[in-house]
Design an enzyme around this catalytic site. Structure first.
Site, PDB file in Angstrom:
ATOM      1  CG  HIS A  91       6.638  37.191  -1.568  1.00  0.00           C
ATOM      2  ND1 HIS A  91       7.870  36.761  -1.999  1.00  0.00           N
ATOM      3  CD2 HIS A  91       6.779  38.506  -1.305  1.00  0.00           C
ATOM      4  CE1 HIS A  91       8.714  37.780  -2.006  1.00  0.00           C
ATOM      5  NE2 HIS A  91       8.082  38.853  -1.576  1.00  0.00           N
TER       6      HIS A  91
ATOM      7  CG  ASP B 124      11.104  41.041  -2.016  1.00  0.00           C
ATOM      8  OD1 ASP B 124      11.785  42.090  -2.008  1.00  0.00           O
ATOM      9  OD2 ASP B 124       9.895  40.999  -1.727  1.00  0.00           O
TER      10      ASP B 124
ATOM     11  CB  SER C 269       8.537  33.975  -0.224  1.00  0.00           C
ATOM     12  OG  SER C 269       7.855  33.817  -1.429  1.00  0.00           O
TER      13      SER C 269
END
Ligand code: SAM
Lengths: 275, 203
Positions: free
Chosen positions: B41, B134, B14
């Site tokens: 992400h 996540d 991310s």
């Protein structure tokens, strides 16, 4: 045999049971998404295995109702992918303008945001009044929400930004009024929209359409089913009619690709050739 | 597939991902034997520029995963912005716009979980720099199915939360710097031996 292989059999049986019992055919949907949803549903249910849900689904209609609502994903937005709407304005609207009346089919409309978005474009381009928009989905809950045209107010900021990026010619706030936590779209936007239940897998064609929009539905289908539904669209379009797919969907590998010419490949707009 | 039965690598990353990935990819040699599948992400509206940026530094072909595309070695695939990426049992991709998971679409957990059901112990999961958790659940699932999981050493990560959450959630096999991961993939992976006899497909 490994547990995941057994679960795969269980899912096949479950989908067969649902089809035989209720006529909903998920057998040729992309399996990975189905599997994810089945597992999710299992974790919320009181059953302890996937096959353990089958008797309950067969005998308990209210359990199936919850299941099918959970199962059909209705995530959507107004003016999702603004550049697509820009392209519709630029490339599709001029063609629609040449017709005395316009018929649009919006397939897989979910809770209606895209249908209203298109209505706004057509209104601003001065052709909404001669348009009939059929917006269909197989999820009755979603259709009920679509008919109301009332959405959570927290969306207003995103929808407004999308509307502007899509080339909106006025202010988005013209199209709704806020009350409490909700934004209610102007009733007049829904005037020429008919929301109706239609299942793309099991129902048939839908009249002589000038424009068909079906975005982010085909990605949920296996290739062969994608192809079948694309043929359904092709058969429902007039010559010179236009098909609009989701930005990660394409005609390229389907048997109808030769019948269409790309209009804007990026926006996934295709025009049916005049033969 | 490698001799020791590995079939695919999934990477979750991310915040800080751009620099970290371009460094990691520079280690991967021509003829790297496994497909590499990445969920990074990014903003829903981000363009494809980043992929071309990576391509300059990398010997493998980098591309955005297409719906129903066949997964092959020699490629590094990225989840498209604003779509979840899932793996089908016939080793093709599927996309979905299902609701966000862990506030993310694409979500790392969604990729990792669906990949586990396809490749089980043949899967290698790597979780790198990022500011949320996540992927941690997916890492644990990979481990539970006999796969191998690697976390970037949080001390070396621009944003340590994500790799740390993997370490807190799952019994991570290796904790390495980016260079460490790169060297392991380049030098050690193909020479590893392990017992995969009782993991055959028919089982
Ligand atoms: C992810 S939504 C896409 C909504 C919208 N078109 C968009 O792109 O934002 C997919 C929709 O397809 C509908 N759908 C799935 N299978 C269908 C079928 N067999 N017939 C009709 N609608 C279906 C679902 O109910 C859901 O509303």
């Amino acid at each position: 045999m490994k547990k995941t292989a057994i679960e795969n059999i269980e899912i096949t049986l479950l989908l067969d049971a649902i089809f035989e019992r209720y006529g909903y055919d998920f057998r040729h949907y992309s399996r990975a998404s189905i599997e994810r949803r089945v597992r999710h549903f299992l974790s919320k249910s009181e059953c302890d295995s996937i096959s353990g849900m089958i008797p309950k689904l067969l005998h308990d209609e209210s359990f199936f109702d919850i299941f099918v609502r959970d199962f059909s994903i209705t995530v959507t937005d107004m003016f999702r992918d603004p550049f697509v709407y820009q392209s519709i304005r630029k490339n599709v609207v001029p063609i629609l303008k040449t017709h005395p009346f316009v018929k649009v089919w919006h397939a897989g409309c979910a809770t209606g945001e895209e249908a209203y978005s298109l209505a706004i474009i057509l209104k601003e381009e001065g052709i909404y009044d001669k348009t009939t928009l059929f917006a269909t989905d197989f999820n009755d809950g979603a259709l009920d929400a679509a008919k109301k045209g009332i959405y959570a107010l927290e969306n207003a900021k995103k929808f407004t930004a999308n509307y502007q990026a899509a080339g909106g010619t006025t202010s988005f706030s013209e199209y709704y009024h806020a009350r409490y936590e909700a934004m209610a779209l102007n009733q007049s936007l829904g005037k020429n929209i008919t929301f109706a239940n239609h299942n793309l897998v099991t129902d048939t064609i839908f009249g002589e359409m000038h424009l068909i929009m079906c975005r982010n539905v085909l990605i949920y289908f296996e290739k062969a089913l994608q192809n079948r539904v694309l043929n359904l669209f092709s058969d429902s379009l007039v010559n010179g009619g236009i098909l609009c797919l989701g930005t990660k969907e394409s005609l390229m590998f389907s048997t109808i690709s030769k019948l269409f010419a790309p209009m804007d490949e990026n926006a996934r707009l295709y025009q049916k050739k005049v033969l | 597939m490698t001799k020791n039965g590995y079939k695919a690598i999934v990477i979750g990353i991310s915040a800080g991902g751009l620099a970290a990935l371009s460094k990691l990819f520079s280690f991967l040699p021509n003829g790297f034997p496994l497909p590499v599948i990445v969920v990074q992400h990014v903003a829903a509206t981000s363009n494809r520029f980043i992929y071309t940026l990576f391509n300059n530094k990398c010997r493998l072909t980098i591309k955005e995963a297409d719906d129903k595309e066949e997964i092959q070695a020699g490629f590094i695939y990225f989840a498209p912005p604003d779509y979840h990426l899932l793996i089908e049992r016939d080793e093709t991709f599927s996309l979905s716009i299902d609701a966000k998971v862990n506030h993310s679409r694409p979500s790392i957990d969604v990729l990792f979980e669906s990949a586990v059901y396809v490749w089980s112990s043949g899967l290698i999961g790597i979780l790198m720099t990022g500011a949320n958790s996540d992927g941690a659940h997916g890492m644990r699932l990979i481990k539970e199915h006999g796969g191998l999981i690697i976390a970037q050493d949080p001390k070396t990560a621009e944003y340590p939360v994500m790799p740390q959450s993997a370490i807190d959630t799952a019994r991570v096999d290796k904790i390495l710097s980016i260079e460490g991961i790169g060297e392991w993939l380049r030098d050690d992976l193909v020479h590893l031996t392990r017992d995969v006899k009782n993991e055959s497909r028919s089982g």
